[in-house]
Design a protein around this motif. Structure first.
Motif, PDB file in Angstrom:
ATOM      1  N   VAL A  44       0.805  -1.296   0.064  1.00  0.00           N
ATOM      2  CA  VAL A  44      -0.164   0.016  -0.038  1.00  0.00           C
ATOM      3  C   VAL A  44       0.964   1.208   0.076  1.00  0.00           C
ATOM      4  CG1 VAL A  44      -1.724   1.297   1.395  1.00  0.00           C
ATOM      5  CG2 VAL A  44      -2.002  -1.167   0.918  1.00  0.00           C
ATOM      6  N   ALA A  45       1.907   1.173   0.928  1.00  0.00           N
ATOM      7  CA  ALA A  45       2.872   2.315   1.038  1.00  0.00           C
ATOM      8  C   ALA A  45       3.345   2.482  -0.646  1.00  0.00           C
ATOM      9  CB  ALA A  45       3.871   2.239   1.826  1.00  0.00           C
ATOM     10  N   LEU A  46       3.751   1.529  -1.059  1.00  0.00           N
ATOM     11  CA  LEU A  46       4.535   1.674  -2.253  1.00  0.00           C
ATOM     12  C   LEU A  46       3.597   2.150  -3.436  1.00  0.00           C
ATOM     13  CD1 LEU A  46       7.146  -0.670  -3.888  1.00  0.00           C
ATOM     14  CD2 LEU A  46       5.142  -0.244  -5.084  1.00  0.00           C
ATOM     15  N   VAL A  47       2.416   1.600  -3.671  1.00  0.00           N
ATOM     16  CA  VAL A  47       1.318   2.188  -4.587  1.00  0.00           C
ATOM     17  C   VAL A  47       0.823   3.640  -4.311  1.00  0.00           C
ATOM     18  CG1 VAL A  47      -1.034   1.789  -5.346  1.00  0.00           C
ATOM     19  CG2 VAL A  47       0.414  -0.144  -4.904  1.00  0.00           C
ATOM     20  N   ASP A  48       0.916   3.970  -2.944  1.00  0.00           N
ATOM     21  CA  ASP A  48       0.574   5.237  -2.790  1.00  0.00           C
ATOM     22  C   ASP A  48       1.914   6.108  -3.306  1.00  0.00           C
ATOM     23  OD1 ASP A  48      -1.277   7.362  -1.315  1.00  0.00           O
ATOM     24  OD2 ASP A  48       0.697   7.735  -0.327  1.00  0.00           O
ATOM     25  N   ASP A  49       2.959   5.808  -3.092  1.00  0.00           N
ATOM     26  CA  ASP A  49       4.155   6.646  -3.222  1.00  0.00           C
ATOM     27  C   ASP A  49       4.202   6.769  -4.955  1.00  0.00           C
ATOM     28  OD1 ASP A  49       6.897   8.229  -2.656  1.00  0.00           O
ATOM     29  OD2 ASP A  49       7.320   6.402  -4.228  1.00  0.00           O
ATOM     30  N   GLU A  50       3.911   5.402  -5.550  1.00  0.00           N
ATOM     31  CA  GLU A  50       3.808   5.692  -7.098  1.00  0.00           C
ATOM     32  C   GLU A  50       2.574   6.437  -7.684  1.00  0.00           C
ATOM     33  OE1 GLU A  50       6.190   4.427  -9.181  1.00  0.00           O
ATOM     34  OE2 GLU A  50       7.316   4.182  -7.409  1.00  0.00           O
ATOM     35  N   LEU A  51       1.758   6.252  -6.907  1.00  0.00           N
ATOM     36  CA  LEU A  51       0.382   7.038  -7.295  1.00  0.00           C
ATOM     37  C   LEU A  51       0.721   8.642  -7.240  1.00  0.00           C
ATOM     38  CD1 LEU A  51      -2.644   5.127  -6.411  1.00  0.00           C
ATOM     39  CD2 LEU A  51      -1.756   5.445  -8.646  1.00  0.00           C
ATOM     40  N   GLU A  52       1.439   9.174  -6.197  1.00  0.00           N
ATOM     41  CA  GLU A  52       1.827  10.393  -5.833  1.00  0.00           C
ATOM     42  C   GLU A  52       2.695  10.900  -6.867  1.00  0.00           C
ATOM     43  OE1 GLU A  52       1.829  14.233  -4.414  1.00  0.00           O
ATOM     44  OE2 GLU A  52       0.511  12.594  -3.760  1.00  0.00           O
ATOM     45  N   ARG A  53       3.718   9.973  -7.266  1.00  0.00           N
ATOM     46  CA  ARG A  53       4.678  10.331  -8.362  1.00  0.00           C
ATOM     47  C   ARG A  53       3.903  10.730  -9.802  1.00  0.00           C
ATOM     48  NH1 ARG A  53       8.866   7.852 -11.472  1.00  0.00           N
ATOM     49  NH2 ARG A  53       8.193   5.817 -10.723  1.00  0.00           N
ATOM     50  N   MET A  54       3.059   9.769  -9.880  1.00  0.00           N
ATOM     51  CA  MET A  54       2.159   9.762 -11.279  1.00  0.00           C
ATOM     52  C   MET A  54       1.521  11.286 -11.214  1.00  0.00           C
ATOM     53  SD  MET A  54       0.985   5.822 -11.550  1.00  0.00           S
ATOM     54  CE  MET A  54      -0.160   6.190 -12.918  1.00  0.00           C
ATOM     55  N   ASN A  55       0.766  11.531 -10.118  1.00  0.00           N
ATOM     56  CA  ASN A  55       0.052  12.621  -9.818  1.00  0.00           C
ATOM     57  C   ASN A  55       0.918  14.116 -10.312  1.00  0.00           C
ATOM     58  OD1 ASN A  55      -2.365  14.243  -9.325  1.00  0.00           O
ATOM     59  ND2 ASN A  55      -0.922  14.787  -7.415  1.00  0.00           N
ATOM     60  N   ARG A  56       2.193  14.110  -9.707  1.00  0.00           N
ATOM     61  CA  ARG A  56       2.999  15.182  -9.854  1.00  0.00           C
ATOM     62  C   ARG A  56       3.496  15.284 -11.441  1.00  0.00           C
ATOM     63  NH1 ARG A  56       5.442  13.288  -4.972  1.00  0.00           N
ATOM     64  NH2 ARG A  56       7.249  12.215  -6.183  1.00  0.00           N
ATOM     65  N   LEU A  57       3.750  14.168 -12.090  1.00  0.00           N
ATOM     66  CA  LEU A  57       4.142  14.000 -13.464  1.00  0.00           C
ATOM     67  C   LEU A  57       3.111  14.354 -14.131  1.00  0.00           C
ATOM     68  CD1 LEU A  57       6.210  12.904 -15.521  1.00  0.00           C
ATOM     69  CD2 LEU A  57       5.010  10.794 -15.336  1.00  0.00           C
ATOM     70  N   VAL A  58       1.960  13.970 -14.001  1.00  0.00           N
ATOM     71  CA  VAL A  58       0.854  14.743 -14.925  1.00  0.00           C
ATOM     72  C   VAL A  58       0.529  16.211 -14.513  1.00  0.00           C
ATOM     73  CG1 VAL A  58      -1.642  14.319 -15.140  1.00  0.00           C
ATOM     74  CG2 VAL A  58      -0.360  12.362 -14.994  1.00  0.00           C
ATOM     75  N   SER A  59       0.643  16.647 -13.423  1.00  0.00           N
ATOM     76  CA  SER A  59       0.632  17.939 -13.350  1.00  0.00           C
ATOM     77  C   SER A  59       1.792  18.722 -13.858  1.00  0.00           C
ATOM     78  CB  SER A  59       0.621  18.302 -11.522  1.00  0.00           C
ATOM     79  OG  SER A  59      -0.465  17.620 -11.121  1.00  0.00           O
ATOM     80  N   GLU A  60       2.713  17.985 -14.140  1.00  0.00           N
ATOM     81  CA  GLU A  60       3.954  19.065 -14.804  1.00  0.00           C
ATOM     82  C   GLU A  60       3.827  19.039 -16.232  1.00  0.00           C
ATOM     83  OE1 GLU A  60       7.806  18.232 -13.366  1.00  0.00           O
ATOM     84  OE2 GLU A  60       7.541  18.304 -11.253  1.00  0.00           O
ATOM     85  N   MET A  61       3.169  17.927 -16.645  1.00  0.00           N
ATOM     86  CA  MET A  61       3.171  17.862 -18.142  1.00  0.00           C
ATOM     87  C   MET A  61       1.972  18.651 -18.450  1.00  0.00           C
ATOM     88  SD  MET A  61       3.744  13.648 -19.279  1.00  0.00           S
ATOM     89  CE  MET A  61       2.558  13.170 -18.316  1.00  0.00           C
ATOM     90  N   LEU A  62       0.927  18.743 -17.867  1.00  0.00           N
ATOM     91  CA  LEU A  62      -0.199  19.499 -17.994  1.00  0.00           C
ATOM     92  C   LEU A  62       0.315  21.138 -17.950  1.00  0.00           C
ATOM     93  CD1 LEU A  62      -3.091  18.238 -16.108  1.00  0.00           C
ATOM     94  CD2 LEU A  62      -2.895  18.403 -18.521  1.00  0.00           C
ATOM     95  N   ALA A  63       1.207  21.479 -16.891  1.00  0.00           N
ATOM     96  CA  ALA A  63       1.599  22.950 -16.909  1.00  0.00           C
ATOM     97  C   ALA A  63       2.527  23.246 -18.064  1.00  0.00           C
ATOM     98  CB  ALA A  63       2.646  22.960 -15.566  1.00  0.00           C
ATOM     99  N   LEU A  64       3.403  22.299 -18.726  1.00  0.00           N
ATOM    100  CA  LEU A  64       4.053  22.520 -19.828  1.00  0.00           C
ATOM    101  C   LEU A  64       3.363  22.501 -21.082  1.00  0.00           C
ATOM    102  CD1 LEU A  64       6.859  22.475 -21.208  1.00  0.00           C
ATOM    103  CD2 LEU A  64       6.815  19.961 -21.371  1.00  0.00           C
ATOM    104  N   THR A  65       2.210  21.810 -20.921  1.00  0.00           N
ATOM    105  CA  THR A  65       1.414  21.862 -22.337  1.00  0.00           C
ATOM    106  C   THR A  65       0.754  23.436 -22.332  1.00  0.00           C
ATOM    107  OG1 THR A  65       1.103  19.671 -22.323  1.00  0.00           O
ATOM    108  CG2 THR A  65      -0.492  20.954 -23.558  1.00  0.00           C
ATOM    109  N   ARG A  66       0.255  23.780 -21.147  1.00  0.00           N
ATOM    110  CA  ARG A  66      -0.183  24.991 -21.309  1.00  0.00           C
ATOM    111  C   ARG A  66       0.884  26.095 -21.394  1.00  0.00           C
ATOM    112  NH1 ARG A  66      -2.658  23.179 -16.095  1.00  0.00           N
ATOM    113  NH2 ARG A  66      -4.827  22.393 -16.509  1.00  0.00           N
TER     114      ARG A  66
END
Length: 504
Positions: free
Chosen positions: A326-348
């Motif tokens: 659970v801790a590992l999945v939560d960490d990976e999901l958090e990393r995926m969330n940051r990654l998507v946020s930064e990609m959206l910021a770059l696209t904008r």
């Protein structure tokens, strides 16, 4: 797959499914069947309107010309009648026969002498009446209309008592006439001299001129139609180029542009320029979208693979294994969330249409930025210079870029190290820079650090996705500027936003 215990509900999507969801292709639309009627419809309408305008103009000109000629002919007939009557009156008033030089002996002699001595013009008649009966007629027999045998005309003119004018409708058309009563002292008989003009025949020139103008106008209209067809083809050729280019543009290929004439400055050239600019924006958006899809597919594959791998070997009956997973999945999901946020910021950041520019005092903006940056980390923050100029830009985007540069500088420096901020105006441009005293950037990494998901070889481990400098470069580019990097290994690095200075 659902989690059997605890409060989490997780559905795992495979990499193949992710690629199918994210990397959906645009549907390619072909040109479709082409209809010849539509290709010539606009051209035909143009020719039709040109032909209609030409025919209407020629019709108006022909009608006006015909009316002017008729009016001129009628005035000429009236002038001739007045002139002839005045001449006859002058001759008869003398009482002397101009042929013999002797006084007239009778009214009949006056009529015969006057009519015989004057030659009638074409379409003109001289008639003499004695006591209400026809007596003499001019020698010219054209037109061959015998007014002397027309009792209605005789009743109208043969017994007038004073100079009279009028109009009579004969078998040859309208006759304009003038009558002059004639008398002689000592002669009880009364005579009348009549001058008649056949106006319809006099109008023949005007009718013939109108007919010729109509024929010439019809030929001119045909030539105008041919010319309009050719000219319309040349004018509409750029529009056909637009249509042809539009048919070749698909979801896979947006590189085609409408051909533009080098010296053209008309509305169609402006249309081509506007369409090409629109296609540039569409292509830019599609490229950004595809790049986002490619980056997402590439970067999200790893955390998904990690999550699937650990869930695949999870032992639901082992609490410790469940907690670690659970801790590992939560960490990976958090990393995926940051990654998507930064990609959206770059696209904008790559979309110029999303800029909200305004005229900004660069000095005030620089000081505000410095106040914000000092809270990022415990560093030796310095404000080196402030540009006292005004510039049109998006202050929020510039703030985002400068904060990203400063945050990047804190990652490569330690407590108490120097980080400087400054701005200046140079040669019609505005520069805002962030300088640090860190290890600097190696020459081989100077171009690579601006690439997506790239880091220098000496970069410390961070939670970012490696998109910070890419976002900064995108913000500068959408402002029409660029990012400059000056660095000496071991002596720090300076990142500069070089922007065009524009107050409007």
């Amino acid at each position: 797959m659902s989690w059997p215990r605890g409060g989490y509900g997780i559905m795992v999507v495979g990499t193949d499914e992710l690629e199918a969801i994210i990397a959906t292709e645009a549907v390619e639309t072909g040109p479709g069947p082409r209809r010849a009627g539509r290709a010539t419809a606009a051209r035909t309408r143009i020719v039709g309107w040109v032909l209609l305008l030409v025919l209407a103009s020629l019709g108006v000109v022909t009608l006006l010309t015909w009316m002017l000629l008729i009016d001129e002919t009628d005035r000429r007939i009236d002038d001739a009648l007045n002139s002839e009557i005045a001449e006859f009156a002058r001759v008869t008033e003398t009482g002397v026969n101009p042929t013999t030089g002797q006084p007239y002996s009778s009214v009949d002699e006056i009529l015969r002498s006057v009519i015989a001595a004057n030659v009638a013009r074409p379409n003109e008649k001289f008639l003499g009446y004695l006591d209400g009966r026809f007596r003499w007629e001019s020698r010219r027999t054209s037109p061959r209309v015998l007014l002397r045998e027309d009792p209605a005309f005789a009743a109208l003119v043969a017994d007038v008592r004073r100079p009279t004018r009028g109009s009579y409708l004969s078998s040859a058309g309208e006759v304009r006439w003038s009558a002059l009563p004639v008398g002689l002292a000592g002669d009880p008989q009364r005579g009348v001299i009549v001058i008649g003009y056949f106006t319809e025949r006099e109008h023949g020139f005007a009718h013939e001129a109108a007919r010729l103008m109509g024929l010439v106008g019809f030929g001119t209209a045909l030539l105008s139609a041919v010319g309009a067809w050719l000219v319309a083809g040349r004018i509409l050729r750029p529009l056909r180029d637009v249509a042809a280019t539009a048919r070749t543009i698909t979801g896979r290929d947006l590189s085609r542009r409408v051909p533009q004439r080098a010296r053209a400055r008309d509305e169609i050239a402006e249309l081509a320029t506007t369409l090409n600019a629109m296609l540039d924006r569409v292509q830019s958006g599609m490229v950004s979208q595809r790049r986002f899809v490619d980056d997402a597919g590439h970067e999200l594959r790893t955390p998904i693979t990690i999550v699937r791998g650990h869930l695949g070997v999870l032992d639901p009956r082992d609490p410790d294994d469940v907690a670690e997973t659970v801790a590992l999945v939560d960490d990976e999901l958090e990393r995926m969330n940051r990654l998507v946020s930064e990609m959206l910021a770059l696209t904008r950041a790559e979309q110029p249409s999303l800029l909200r520019t305004e005229t900004v005092d660069v000095g005030v903006l620089t000081r505000e930025l410095f106040e914000k940056l000092t809270g990022l980390a415990d560093r030796d923050w310095r404000l080196e210079s402030v540009a006292a100029v005004r510039c049109r830009l998006d202050p929020q985007r510039i703030t985002q870029a400068v904060v990203a540069l400063a945050d990047n500088a804190t990652r490569f420096t330690g407590d108490g190290d120097r980080i400087a901020l400054g701005s200046e105006a140079v040669d019609g441009r505005v520069r805002i820079w962030v300088a640090d005293s860190g290890p600097g950037v190696a020459p081989e990494d100077r171009h690579r650090v601006f690439r997506r998901f790239a880091r220098g070889d000496d970069a410390p481990r961070s939670d970012g996705a490696g998109l910070g400098l890419s976002i900064v470069e995108a913000i500068a580019t959408t402002h029409g500027g660029r990012v400059l990097l000056e660095s000496t290994p071991g002596h720090g690095a300076t990142f500069t936003l070089d922007l065009p200075r524009s107050e409007t």
